[in-house]
Write a protein that holds these residues in place. Structure first.
Motif, PDB file in Angstrom:
ATOM      1  N   SER A 131       0.769  -1.259   0.018  1.00 19.80           N
ATOM      2  CA  SER A 131      -0.023   0.103   0.128  1.00 19.80           C
ATOM      3  C   SER A 131       0.939   1.290  -0.026  1.00 19.80           C
ATOM      4  O   SER A 131       0.587   2.273  -0.482  1.00 19.80           O
ATOM      5  N   VAL A 132       2.102   1.212   0.832  1.00 21.62           N
ATOM      6  CA  VAL A 132       2.794   2.252   0.734  1.00 21.62           C
ATOM      7  C   VAL A 132       3.762   2.382  -0.522  1.00 21.62           C
ATOM      8  O   VAL A 132       3.867   3.536  -1.112  1.00 21.62           O
ATOM      9  N   LYS A 133       4.133   1.412  -1.127  1.00 31.25           N
ATOM     10  CA  LYS A 133       4.889   1.476  -2.403  1.00 31.25           C
ATOM     11  C   LYS A 133       3.801   1.944  -3.507  1.00 31.25           C
ATOM     12  O   LYS A 133       4.301   2.527  -4.420  1.00 31.25           O
ATOM     13  N   TYR A 134       2.660   1.337  -3.694  1.00 31.16           N
ATOM     14  CA  TYR A 134       1.892   1.615  -4.749  1.00 31.16           C
ATOM     15  C   TYR A 134       0.557   2.135  -4.387  1.00 31.16           C
ATOM     16  O   TYR A 134      -0.537   1.708  -4.036  1.00 31.16           O
ATOM     17  N   PRO A 135       0.541   3.612  -3.776  1.00 28.53           N
ATOM     18  CA  PRO A 135      -0.657   4.035  -3.198  1.00 28.53           C
ATOM     19  C   PRO A 135      -1.711   4.103  -3.991  1.00 28.53           C
ATOM     20  O   PRO A 135      -3.087   4.018  -3.278  1.00 28.53           O
ATOM     21  N   GLY A 136      -1.703   4.194  -5.196  1.00 28.14           N
ATOM     22  CA  GLY A 136      -3.054   4.175  -5.924  1.00 28.14           C
ATOM     23  C   GLY A 136      -3.676   2.792  -6.311  1.00 28.14           C
ATOM     24  O   GLY A 136      -4.666   2.864  -7.121  1.00 28.14           O
ATOM     25  N   SER A 137      -2.997   1.812  -6.026  1.00 29.56           N
ATOM     26  CA  SER A 137      -3.380   0.359  -6.604  1.00 29.56           C
ATOM     27  C   SER A 137      -4.337  -0.266  -5.695  1.00 29.56           C
ATOM     28  O   SER A 137      -4.416   0.193  -4.646  1.00 29.56           O
ATOM     29  N   LYS A 138      -4.607  -1.459  -6.223  1.00 30.70           N
ATOM     30  CA  LYS A 138      -5.777  -2.193  -5.084  1.00 30.70           C
ATOM     31  C   LYS A 138      -4.847  -2.995  -4.159  1.00 30.70           C
ATOM     32  O   LYS A 138      -3.595  -3.176  -4.499  1.00 30.70           O
ATOM     33  N   GLU A 139      -5.524  -3.199  -2.947  1.00 34.20           N
ATOM     34  CA  GLU A 139      -4.907  -3.732  -2.039  1.00 34.20           C
ATOM     35  C   GLU A 139      -4.250  -5.294  -2.238  1.00 34.20           C
ATOM     36  O   GLU A 139      -5.150  -6.008  -2.780  1.00 34.20           O
ATOM     37  N   LEU A 140      -3.363  -5.323  -1.918  1.00 35.71           N
ATOM     38  CA  LEU A 140      -2.732  -6.628  -2.059  1.00 35.71           C
ATOM     39  C   LEU A 140      -3.149  -8.033  -1.493  1.00 35.71           C
ATOM     40  O   LEU A 140      -3.741  -7.716  -0.207  1.00 35.71           O
ATOM     41  N   ASP A 141      -3.652  -9.041  -2.083  1.00 40.91           N
ATOM     42  CA  ASP A 141      -4.056 -10.314  -1.542  1.00 40.91           C
ATOM     43  C   ASP A 141      -2.989 -10.905  -0.882  1.00 40.91           C
ATOM     44  O   ASP A 141      -2.031 -11.112  -1.414  1.00 40.91           O
ATOM     45  N   PRO A 142      -2.842 -11.109   0.502  1.00 44.50           N
ATOM     46  CA  PRO A 142      -1.781 -11.748   0.891  1.00 44.50           C
ATOM     47  C   PRO A 142      -1.431 -13.208   0.395  1.00 44.50           C
ATOM     48  O   PRO A 142      -0.437 -13.753   0.521  1.00 44.50           O
ATOM     49  N   GLU A 143      -2.523 -13.584   0.100  1.00 40.81           N
ATOM     50  CA  GLU A 143      -2.147 -15.066  -0.782  1.00 40.81           C
ATOM     51  C   GLU A 143      -1.363 -15.279  -1.938  1.00 40.81           C
ATOM     52  O   GLU A 143      -0.976 -16.127  -2.447  1.00 40.81           O
ATOM     53  N   ASN A 144      -1.374 -13.880  -2.514  1.00 40.15           N
ATOM     54  CA  ASN A 144      -0.434 -13.593  -3.553  1.00 40.15           C
ATOM     55  C   ASN A 144       0.956 -13.473  -3.368  1.00 40.15           C
ATOM     56  O   ASN A 144       1.789 -13.215  -4.297  1.00 40.15           O
ATOM     57  N   VAL A 145       1.254 -13.323  -2.045  1.00 39.72           N
ATOM     58  CA  VAL A 145       2.836 -13.047  -1.846  1.00 39.72           C
ATOM     59  C   VAL A 145       3.492 -14.632  -1.572  1.00 39.72           C
ATOM     60  O   VAL A 145       3.073 -15.503  -1.246  1.00 39.72           O
ATOM     61  N   SER A 146       4.522 -14.796  -2.410  1.00 38.15           N
ATOM     62  CA  SER A 146       5.175 -15.744  -2.736  1.00 38.15           C
ATOM     63  C   SER A 146       6.063 -16.658  -1.489  1.00 38.15           C
ATOM     64  O   SER A 146       6.216 -15.649  -0.714  1.00 38.15           O
ATOM     65  N   GLU A 147       6.078 -17.801  -1.552  1.00 32.86           N
ATOM     66  CA  GLU A 147       6.669 -18.428  -0.447  1.00 32.86           C
ATOM     67  C   GLU A 147       7.927 -18.150  -0.486  1.00 32.86           C
ATOM     68  O   GLU A 147       8.686 -17.935   0.844  1.00 32.86           O
ATOM     69  N   GLU A 148       8.690 -17.951  -1.489  1.00 36.99           N
ATOM     70  CA  GLU A 148      10.057 -17.425  -1.633  1.00 36.99           C
ATOM     71  C   GLU A 148      10.368 -16.016  -0.707  1.00 36.99           C
ATOM     72  O   GLU A 148      11.043 -15.744  -0.082  1.00 36.99           O
ATOM     73  N   ARG A 149       9.216 -15.200  -0.882  1.00 35.87           N
ATOM     74  CA  ARG A 149       9.411 -13.749  -0.210  1.00 35.87           C
ATOM     75  C   ARG A 149       9.149 -14.109   1.207  1.00 35.87           C
ATOM     76  O   ARG A 149      10.117 -13.163   1.940  1.00 35.87           O
ATOM     77  N   ARG A 150       8.388 -14.707   1.450  1.00 31.74           N
ATOM     78  CA  ARG A 150       8.139 -15.023   2.972  1.00 31.74           C
ATOM     79  C   ARG A 150       9.376 -15.761   3.649  1.00 31.74           C
ATOM     80  O   ARG A 150       9.919 -15.175   4.624  1.00 31.74           O
ATOM     81  N   ARG A 151       9.771 -16.642   2.834  1.00 31.68           N
ATOM     82  CA  ARG A 151      11.222 -17.299   3.472  1.00 31.68           C
ATOM     83  C   ARG A 151      12.350 -16.451   3.274  1.00 31.68           C
ATOM     84  O   ARG A 151      13.187 -16.437   4.607  1.00 31.68           O
ATOM     85  N   LYS A 152      12.505 -15.578   2.677  1.00 29.67           N
ATOM     86  CA  LYS A 152      13.559 -14.550   2.612  1.00 29.67           C
ATOM     87  C   LYS A 152      13.488 -13.504   3.886  1.00 29.67           C
ATOM     88  O   LYS A 152      14.562 -13.512   4.564  1.00 29.67           O
ATOM     89  N   ILE A 153      12.261 -13.070   4.002  1.00 31.25           N
ATOM     90  CA  ILE A 153      12.311 -12.219   5.471  1.00 31.25           C
ATOM     91  C   ILE A 153      12.461 -13.059   6.650  1.00 31.25           C
ATOM     92  O   ILE A 153      13.021 -12.577   7.608  1.00 31.25           O
ATOM     93  N   ILE A 154      11.976 -14.321   6.653  1.00 29.95           N
ATOM     94  CA  ILE A 154      12.090 -14.900   8.096  1.00 29.95           C
ATOM     95  C   ILE A 154      13.767 -15.355   8.199  1.00 29.95           C
ATOM     96  O   ILE A 154      14.075 -15.488   9.390  1.00 29.95           O
ATOM     97  N   GLY A 155      14.275 -15.670   6.967  1.00 30.28           N
ATOM     98  CA  GLY A 155      15.802 -15.621   7.169  1.00 30.28           C
ATOM     99  C   GLY A 155      16.415 -14.366   7.667  1.00 30.28           C
ATOM    100  O   GLY A 155      17.374 -14.488   8.391  1.00 30.28           O
ATOM    101  N   TYR A 156      16.059 -13.287   6.896  1.00 31.23           N
ATOM    102  CA  TYR A 156      16.676 -11.990   7.498  1.00 31.23           C
ATOM    103  C   TYR A 156      16.219 -11.962   8.980  1.00 31.23           C
ATOM    104  O   TYR A 156      17.029 -11.161   9.589  1.00 31.23           O
ATOM    105  N   GLU A 157      15.233 -12.199   9.429  1.00 36.85           N
ATOM    106  CA  GLU A 157      14.765 -12.211  10.770  1.00 36.85           C
ATOM    107  C   GLU A 157      15.757 -13.070  11.721  1.00 36.85           C
ATOM    108  O   GLU A 157      16.216 -12.333  12.832  1.00 36.85           O
TER     109      GLU A 157
END
Length: 342
Positions: A129-155
């Protein structure tokens, strides 16, 4: 008089080898001197990236602020996320880890530390929402597993960088306490001063002050600068009296208080904030002249003075550095915590 500057002898600059090549000891270090920060920059081989890292820092801290507001976080959680960002890049370079990914990780971890917990999918929705203020709200189910794993690894990496020490103190509580303390012995427009100093303290997290000074010293600098700014805006404003020994009353060295002011003013000058660049530059000059008239701190020895002196990284290691070795998983790390009673 309380001394706010960190001592270079209490904790090691970087994790130290205790068994060659296989085991390291890491201790959490709350504050770094300017010389230590310059040395770490050289160890990261980031001396040539100073301008780029400063730009990334300003942009990332604004991004964290916007995402935090979108998630409904209190300012304390947002400031913790920004402090995590600064602390992570003390040891790592933007060349190795993308600032936006680390920013997302810091928001996620800060929500846990400050017990304002949000699910990772909610953080991703706010980020979109912050990156694309005029766009449709992101569906959480569309977030890739790779992206989730990356953030968990960085955590995990971020927690290791913190040495699993989650005790964060922010200047906001000290702003209120110090203003009430000053109000007890002099006439003061306390509400205006506290409001302005609080605003400066929020902006201070767009700089690296939180890894250089303890929270009470940052609060002292924000109050000192707020008083000067408000006096210029309104000659009738009752701010800090000129004749008081503010270093003793605010429990910080006057050099450190002035350095906090200088770094916040540099931030405003570089960003062109409030269209008051000339005013901020003039105050910087006045602070420099004040420091010159006062002379060096007679209570500080030459070694400590050199440690606290601003220094531009002017060298880099060739090949593998000690920090390169520590920042890998090819060894055993033991984390050590303070056993001193609070």
């Amino acid at each position: 008089m309380g001394v706010s500057s960190p001592s270079s002898t209490t904790t090691p600059l970087t994790p130290i080898t205790i068994t060659s090549g296989t085991s390291f000891k890491r201790r959490y270090k709350a504050c770094f001197t300017k010389r230590q920060l310059a040395t770490l920059t050289s160890l990261k081989k980031s001396a040539g990236l100073a301008a780029k890292e400063a730009t990334a820092r300003h942009a990332s801290c604004k991004f964290i602020q916007d995402v935090g507001k979108k998630l409904g976080f209190p300012q304390t959680t947002i400031s913790t996320a920004q402090a995590l960002y600064h602390r992570f890049y003390v040891y790592y370079s933007i060349r190795e880890y993308a600032p936006q990914d680390i920013s997302v990780t810091c928001v996620f971890v800060a929500s846990k530390i400050e017990e304002t917990i949000k699910k990772l999918k909610d953080v991703f929705v706010a980020v979109h929402s912050v990156k694309y203020p005029g766009s449709k709200e992101l569906d959480p189910e569309n977030v890739s597993e790779e992206r989730r794993r990356k953030i968990i690894g960085y955590e995990k990496l971020l927690l290791e960088t913190l040495c699993f020490d989650f005790q964060f103190r922010h200047p906001y509580e000290y702003v209120i306490k110090f203003v009430k303390w000053v109000q007890a012995f002099q006439t003061l427009d306390a509400k205006r001063l506290a409001h302005k100093a609080y605003s400066l303290a929020v902006d201070s997290y767009r700089t690296s002050l939180c890894v250089e000074y303890p929270a009470h010293t940052i609060a002292a600098g924000c109050i000192y600068l707020a008083s000067r700014l408000l006096k210029e805006e309104d000659p009738e404003f009752h701010g800090l009296a000129e004749e008081q020994p503010w270093d003793q009353l605010l429990l910080s060295r006057i050099d450190d208080i002035e350095d906090v002011c200088q770094q916040i003013l540099d931030l405003y000058i570089c960003s062109g904030a409030h269209n008051a660049t000339a005013q901020y530059t003039r105050i910087k000059i006045e602070l420099n002249e004040q420091a010159h008239r006062r002379g060096p701190d007679p209570n500080m020895d030459d070694v400590t003075r050199q440690e606290m002196k601003a220094r531009t990284p002017d060298w880099e290691f060739d090949g593998t550095t000690p920090l390169d070795v520590v920042n890998t998983n090819q060894h055993t790390v033991s984390y050590h915590f303070s056993t001193n009673a609070p």
